[in-house]
Structures are given as structure tokens and as C-alpha cells.
Design an enzyme around this catalytic site. Structure first.
Site, PDB file in Angstrom:
ATOM      1  N   ASP A  56      55.820  83.145 -51.100  1.00 48.43           N
ATOM      2  CA  ASP A  56      57.007  83.969 -50.853  1.00 48.43           C
ATOM      3  C   ASP A  56      57.448  84.652 -52.154  1.00 48.43           C
ATOM      4  O   ASP A  56      58.381  85.450 -52.163  1.00 48.43           O
ATOM      5  CB  ASP A  56      58.136  83.165 -50.201  1.00 48.43           C
ATOM      6  CG  ASP A  56      58.672  82.055 -51.087  1.00 48.43           C
ATOM      7  OD1 ASP A  56      58.105  81.818 -52.178  1.00 48.43           O
ATOM      8  OD2 ASP A  56      59.667  81.405 -50.683  1.00 48.43           O
ATOM      9  N   GLU A 127      59.078  74.103 -49.341  1.00 48.65           N
ATOM     10  CA  GLU A 127      59.747  73.574 -50.529  1.00 48.65           C
ATOM     11  C   GLU A 127      60.677  72.422 -50.149  1.00 48.65           C
ATOM     12  O   GLU A 127      61.318  72.458 -49.098  1.00 48.65           O
ATOM     13  CB  GLU A 127      60.565  74.682 -51.210  1.00 48.65           C
ATOM     14  CG  GLU A 127      59.711  75.817 -51.737  1.00 48.65           C
ATOM     15  CD  GLU A 127      60.525  76.884 -52.469  1.00 48.65           C
ATOM     16  OE1 GLU A 127      61.731  76.688 -52.696  1.00 48.65           O
ATOM     17  OE2 GLU A 127      59.926  77.926 -52.809  1.00 48.65           O
ATOM     18  N   GLU A 194      56.575  72.214 -59.823  1.00 50.32           N
ATOM     19  CA  GLU A 194      56.973  73.425 -60.569  1.00 50.32           C
ATOM     20  C   GLU A 194      58.118  73.126 -61.528  1.00 50.32           C
ATOM     21  O   GLU A 194      59.104  72.472 -61.160  1.00 50.32           O
ATOM     22  CB  GLU A 194      57.396  74.534 -59.587  1.00 50.32           C
ATOM     23  CG  GLU A 194      57.896  75.781 -60.322  1.00 50.32           C
ATOM     24  CD  GLU A 194      57.996  77.037 -59.473  1.00 50.32           C
ATOM     25  OE1 GLU A 194      57.637  77.019 -58.286  1.00 50.32           O
ATOM     26  OE2 GLU A 194      58.439  78.068 -60.040  1.00 50.32           O
TER      27      GLU A 194
HETATM   28  O1  KIV Z   1      55.650  81.578 -53.852  1.00 48.60           O
HETATM   29  C1  KIV Z   1      54.869  81.228 -54.733  1.00 48.60           C
HETATM   30  O2  KIV Z   1      54.114  82.035 -55.306  1.00 48.60           O
HETATM   31  C2  KIV Z   1      54.848  79.824 -55.111  1.00 48.60           C
HETATM   32  C3  KIV Z   1      54.006  79.427 -56.278  1.00 48.60           C
HETATM   33  C4  KIV Z   1      54.648  79.848 -57.536  1.00 48.60           C
HETATM   34  C5  KIV Z   1      53.706  77.973 -56.273  1.00 48.60           C
HETATM   35  O3  KIV Z   1      55.493  79.038 -54.500  1.00 48.60           O
END
Ligand code: KIV
Length: 276
Positions: A56, A127, A194
Site C-alpha cells: 500500500d 499490519e 519495520e
Molecule cells: O507497503 C509496503 O510497501 C510495505 C513494505 C514497506 C513492507 O508494507
């Protein structure tokens, strides 16, 4: 060779959640990059990137928003479909955008099914930790592999008060560990870590049985992920944990300036670029 044999031979070369688990057990790091379209998906897949995430983060790097919050499920499905057309080997993960699973497990399962059925994703990512464990369990029951994402979770930007490193201090550290353990118990096949201190990345990687995929979480994770625009140097700003492996932004600008120069001076199209 029959069609059936050919098809199964092709499948054997595909990256699966089983091959990623085996890489962890052998201590062999694997790679994940984001991709949002056919061309880059094909380039990264042919280069040997193991997992392509239709993140996203497209809200930032494709749409130009400040956060990922406005990204819709239809938009992620659209980009996943483009990526799927360019991929022969990599595992394709579709990111579940903000608002597509927070209401509850039923919503989460519906979202995951759409990403697989309409987008062509092999797996989905969401998430959160303890708070989304029920949804993870339900999606896995629907036979869809789930990747977790803990630590700095961009969809929580307003709650976190900005994009801040997580897992500092005893309490913060414990919270990220509990989130990772809750995801493991719920059945995820991998966890993105992250924006956490390197030693916490190392501790969680040793603690959980599934592969960890780090972004700003240090070298001890089982795998690494980068946003493709950061990798290629296409952004005008990158966070400190990012390494730019190319400077395509400068190259693209140089090419555009050369093109302007040649068109305005009637040098292009030249002899080789016209039909006779
Ligand atoms: O949306 C994304 O690109 C991510 C990565 C940074 C893990 O969640």
C-alpha cells in the site's frame, strides 16, 4: 513432454511459502521488493527477487499521497493484477489497505479472497499483531497464506504520532515481541519487522519459527524488503535505513533533458528513426 508435465515443472520453480520456510531453516536469506506494475514486476522476477509485495506504499510512491491511508482495496487489486502478469517465479503478496480489514475478521477474509481471486495474489499482508490475530486465523482458515507486519506500521501513523521507530524501552520492546508471537500463533507464514532496533530484530528472528523480513530492522532478519522507488533512487528523499542501489531518478531526468534538447533543435527524429 505432455502439457501436464510442463505445467507441473513450471510450478516446481515457483517460490512458495514452503520454500521460504526452508530458507529460514537453512539460514539462507531471501529477498522481497515492492512492485506495482507489469514492467518492474517482470524485471525483478527475472532478476531473481523471491517475493514481490504489491504494497500500500503505492499510496506514497505511485499516487503521491503523504500517507498510505487513502489507498483503496480496488486500487491494490488493480496493481496486483498488473504485477501478476509479469511474474513467473516470485511469490506475489497483496497488501491489505487501511479500512479493508479493521472492522473485523469477516471483512478481512472478504478482502483477502478478493486479492487472490481478482488480483492474482498468492498471499496477503496486513499490519498489526495481537489486535489482528483473529483476522489472521480466519484468513488462514480460508486457505490464504498471511504475512504479518509489526513494529512501525504506517497505517497507524496517526496513533503513533508520525513515522517513529518502535520497540524502544522495555514496554515498547515487549509490545512488539507479543505482537510477533501472536501472529506466529495465529498462523502467519512470515512477519515483516519495520522500524525497530537491530537487536530487537535479532531477538524476534530467533524467537519465532517463521521467517522475519526486515525493513529498518537490521541484518539479522531472515530476509529484507525495500520499496522499489528507494532501491532504484526514484524518490527525492529516503529514510536513513535505505540503501539506494541505483540512481534511476537522475538517469531519467538526464534522458528527458537530452530528449528536449534534441527535439527542440530538430536532431530527433534522425535518419534512423523515420519510415521511408
Ligand atoms: O507497503 C509496503 O510497501 C510495505 C513494505 C514497506 C513492507 O508494507
Amino acid at each position: 513432454m505432455s502439457t501436464v508435465t510442463t505445467a507441473s515443472a513450471t510450478r516446481e520453480h515457483r517460490i512458495t511459502i514452503r520454500s521460504l520456510a526452508s530458507r529460514k531453516s537453512k539460514g539462507e536469506p531471501f529477498t522481497m521488493l515492492t512492485a506495482y506494475d507489469f514492467t518492474f514486476a517482470r524485471i525483478f522476477d527475472e532478476a531473481g527477487v523471491d517475493v514481490l509485495l504489491v504494497g500500500d506504499s503505492l499510496g506514497n510512491v505511485v499516487q503521491g499521497n503523504d500517507t498510505t491511508l487513502p489507498v483503496t482495496l480496488d486500487e491494490v487489486i488493480y496493481h496486483t493484477r498488473l504485477v501478476a502478469r509479469g511474474v513467473r517465479r516470485a511469490l506475489i503478496v497483496g497488501d491489505m489497505p487501511f479500512g479493508s480489514y479493521q472492522v473485523g475478521p469477516e471483512d478481512a477474509v472478504r478482502t483477502a479472497i478478493r486479492l487472490v481471486k481478482e488480483g492474482g495474489a498468492h498471499a496477503v499482508k496486513l499490519e498489526g499483531g495481537v489486535d489482528v490475530a483473529d483476522s489472521v486465523r480466519r484468513i488462514v482458515l480460508a486457505q490464504i497464506p498471511v504475512m504479518g507486519h509489526v513494529g512501525l506500521t504506517p497505517q497507524s501513523v496517526n496513533r503513533m504520532g508520525g513515522y517513529r521507530v518502535q520497540g524502544r524501552g522495555d514496554e515498547g520492546r515487549q509490545r512488539v515481541i507479543e505482537d510477533a508471537l501472536a501472529l506466529e500463533a495465529a498462523g502467519v507464514f512470515a512477519i515483516v519487522l519495520e522500524g525497530i532496533p537491530e537487536d530487537l530484530g535479532k531477538e524476534i528472528t530467533a524467537l519465532v519459527s517463521v521467517p522475519t523480513i526486515g525493513i529498518g530492522a537490521g541484518v539479522h532478519c531472515d530476509a529484507q524488503v525495500l520499496v522499489m522507488h528507494d532501491l532504484l533512487g526514484l524518490n527525492d528523499w529516503t529514510p536513513s535505513f535505505v540503501k539506494q542501489f541505483a540512481n534511476l531518478g537522475a538517469e531519467a531526468s538526464k534522458a528527458a533533458r537530452a530528449y528536449i534538447d534534441e527535439v527542440t533543435n530538430r536532431k530527433f527524429p534522425g535518419e534512423d528513426h523515420v519510415y521511408r
